[in-house]
Scaffold this motif. Structure first.
Motif, mmCIF file in Angstrom:
data_model
loop_
_atom_site.group_PDB
_atom_site.id
_atom_site.type_symbol
_atom_site.label_atom_id
_atom_site.label_comp_id
_atom_site.label_asym_id
_atom_site.label_seq_id
_atom_site.Cartn_x
_atom_site.Cartn_y
_atom_site.Cartn_z
ATOM 1 N N UNK A 36 -41.922 -15.111 -8.347
ATOM 2 C CA UNK A 36 -40.761 -15.918 -7.960
ATOM 3 C C UNK A 36 -41.196 -17.139 -7.163
ATOM 4 N N UNK A 37 -40.526 -18.250 -7.422
ATOM 5 C CA UNK A 37 -40.766 -19.504 -6.687
ATOM 6 C C UNK A 37 -39.822 -19.554 -5.494
ATOM 7 N N UNK A 38 -40.322 -20.001 -4.366
ATOM 8 C CA UNK A 38 -39.484 -20.167 -3.183
ATOM 9 C C UNK A 38 -39.354 -21.648 -2.848
ATOM 10 N N UNK A 39 -38.123 -22.112 -2.708
ATOM 11 C CA UNK A 39 -37.851 -23.486 -2.291
ATOM 12 C C UNK A 39 -37.297 -23.472 -0.872
ATOM 13 N N UNK A 68 -28.400 -17.048 -8.550
ATOM 14 C CA UNK A 68 -27.789 -16.297 -9.653
ATOM 15 C C UNK A 68 -28.102 -16.959 -10.986
ATOM 16 N N UNK A 69 -28.057 -18.291 -11.005
ATOM 17 C CA UNK A 69 -28.334 -19.023 -12.246
ATOM 18 C C UNK A 69 -29.825 -19.133 -12.532
ATOM 19 N N UNK A 70 -30.646 -18.967 -11.491
ATOM 20 C CA UNK A 70 -32.094 -19.119 -11.624
ATOM 21 C C UNK A 70 -32.789 -17.952 -10.916
ATOM 22 N N UNK A 71 -32.791 -16.777 -11.521
ATOM 23 C CA UNK A 71 -33.289 -15.576 -10.840
ATOM 24 C C UNK A 71 -34.764 -15.618 -10.467
ATOM 25 N N UNK A 72 -35.527 -16.527 -11.040
ATOM 26 C CA UNK A 72 -36.944 -16.620 -10.704
ATOM 27 C C UNK A 72 -37.210 -17.577 -9.536
ATOM 28 N N UNK A 353 -37.280 -28.171 -7.460
ATOM 29 C CA UNK A 353 -36.564 -28.815 -6.361
ATOM 30 C C UNK A 353 -35.517 -29.784 -6.899
ATOM 31 N N UNK A 354 -35.883 -30.531 -7.937
ATOM 32 C CA UNK A 354 -34.899 -31.436 -8.542
ATOM 33 C C UNK A 354 -33.755 -30.645 -9.186
ATOM 34 N N UNK A 355 -34.094 -29.543 -9.804
ATOM 35 C CA UNK A 355 -33.064 -28.709 -10.425
ATOM 36 C C UNK A 355 -32.054 -28.243 -9.385
ATOM 37 N N UNK A 356 -32.540 -27.909 -8.196
ATOM 38 C CA UNK A 356 -31.653 -27.499 -7.109
ATOM 39 C C UNK A 356 -30.806 -28.664 -6.624
ATOM 40 N N UNK A 357 -31.423 -29.823 -6.461
ATOM 41 C CA UNK A 357 -30.661 -31.000 -6.020
ATOM 42 C C UNK A 357 -29.559 -31.314 -7.021
#
Length: 461
Positions: A36-39, A68-72, A353-357
């Motif tokens: 899992x990636x942590x941001x 929930x949308x990105x479980x990894x 990180x961009x996906x989260x933004x």
């Protein structure tokens, strides 16, 4: 040989798998989460939004929805406690520590330039060009997060500023319920009438002071600067900061006049480091006649924020734009400043990180963070949304209507220096109105030149 001594190959494999699973659990992880990636996401715990609970709620919703949308991918939320300068100091320390750098951070837009100058933030132009929500943002708001032609900050919304006036106090002072001042003299004359009618009321609330940082300037003196007869204070072509000119002198004279005549709220209040956040509770007490304030002020009285609840405020408080100094075009003025999301250049996971933004700027989350933070949405289409208008029905549209004439400070590291200089000059005039305008101007000139160099200052005739 006894059967108990025979080793079954299937049993052996199951035993080894069980041992591996147990070992993973004892290390505080699971096989499914091993990759899992942590941001890391940093934000102001108790300054930006109208309450710490609302900040926790909004970022909690972001975390739950994104995970929930990105479980990894897992989010590590880092709430930074403290006032404006405390927040900036702690965030800067995080950027200087490779083990603590936040992938994303929510920051005050006027401060972006300093981190860009230190090469800490990533430009986002390429990613933004592929979205459908960025193009509708109004150009001045886009520019607020732009440094050197590249976009580093994505606005969550902005504060515009206007004059909030108490209709009860106005009636007692013989002033109209639909007050619309045309010049700064009209503003001062109204404050004089209020003082005469009730000496116990504070006629005028206008922020200033170095303790409030750049935020206090954009909520105070910068509004007057943009409403002056010469509103330019930064020469972008030559990279010079104006330290003397007709506009600056008009601003300084307004503060000096208001202080000398006893028209301002107590210095202990308007110079307070927390000045931007302490004004709202005074208005339900009918303590202030006229408040130069941002759109977050009347929002604080609704039943969501309730700081305090004051439903009567919708009828008892009027709103009027700040006029220009002599009524010159465009007739009204306001500074604006907002909070923006930025991405660290050192992020180990820039794509995630961009996906989260990008996730943060979906419509519902944008409207919610705007309301919780007292912001006008950067997308004009959202201004007509019921969720925005109903949050403070009597004032939301009035503040939003100011956006076409609103101006922001330049996203330049030098702005912090100029901002301190004008805050220091206006603070001096509030505390010591016997100070001359020449002395105040000389103080600005000395400070800016001392910090940036003599070749970075300009005098406008």
């Amino acid at each position: 040989m006894k059967i108990g001594n025979i080793i079954n190959p299937d049993m052996q494999r199951r035993a080894l798998l069980a041992l591996a699973f147990t070992t993973a659990l004892s290390a505080g992880t699971t096989l499914a989460w091993a990759d899992a990636i942590t941001l890391r996401v940093a934000y102001s715990a108790d300054y930006f939004m109208s309450s710490p609970d609302l900040a926790k709620k909004w970022f909690g919703e972001v975390k739950d929805g994104f995970e929930k949308a990105n479980p990894d991918t897992k989010l590590e939320l880092v709430p930074i406690q403290g006032g404006y300068d405390d927040f900036l100091t702690k965030l800067s320390l995080m950027y200087s520590n490779a083990d603590q750098v936040p992938d994303l951070a929510e920051v005050p837009a006027p401060e972006i330039g300093q981190w860009v100058a230190s090469d800490l933030l990533a430009a986002l132009d390429d990613q933004l060009a592929k979205t459908d929500w960025w193009p509708p943002f109004v150009e001045p708001v886009k520019k607020e997060g732009t440094v050197g032609g590249k976009v580093y900050g994505v606005s969550q919304g902005v504060n515009t500023n206007a004059l909030l006036y108490d209709k009860t106090i106005f009636a007692k002072a013989g002033l109209p319920a639909d007050w619309k001042p045309k010049t700064w003299k009209d503003l001062l004359d109204a404050a004089r009438a209020i003082k005469k009618s009730d000496p116990n009321v504070w006629p005028l609330w206008v922020l200033t002071g170095t303790a409030q940082g750049t935020q206090g300037v954009v909520l105070g003196a910068l509004n007057f600067m943009f409403g002056s007869s010469d509103p330019e204070f930064y020469n972008e072509k030559d990279d010079k900061w104006v330290v003397d000119g007709k506009g600056i002198r008009e601003v300084l004279d307004f503060y000096r006049t208001a202080s000398a005549e006893g028209l301002l709220a107590p210095a202990s209040q308007i110079l307070n480091a927390n000045g931007p956040g302490i004004v709202a509770p005074f208005l339900p007490k009918h303590q202030i006649g006229i408040t130069l304030g941002g759109n977050y002020v009347p929002q604080i009285w609704n039943n969501v924020i309730c700081g305090p609840c004051w439903p009567e405020g919708e009828k008892e408080i009027g709103i009027a734009p700040l006029p220009t100094s002599e009524g010159q075009a465009p007739g009204i003025a306001t500074a604006f400043s907002g909070w923006s999301m930025v991405m660290a250049k050192a992020s180990a996971h820039p794509d995630e990180a961009w996906k989260l933004l990008n996730f943060m700027f979906q419509k519902d989350l944008s409207l919610e963070v705007g309301n919780y933070g007292g912001l006008v949405p950067p997308n004009p289409a959202y201004i007509s949304e019921k969720a925005y208008l109903d949050f403070a029905p009597s004032t939301q549209k009035g503040f939003a209507d100011l956006l076409p004439v609103a101006r922001s400070a330049p996203s330049n590291a030098g702005y912090k220096v100029w901002s301190f200089a004008i805050a220091q000059a206006t603070e001096t005039l509030v505390l010591h109105p016997e100070t001359t305008i020449d002395q105040a101007v000389d103080g600005m000139k000395t400070y800016v030149a001392g910090q940036l160099g003599d070749d970075k200052v300009e005098v406008r005739k």
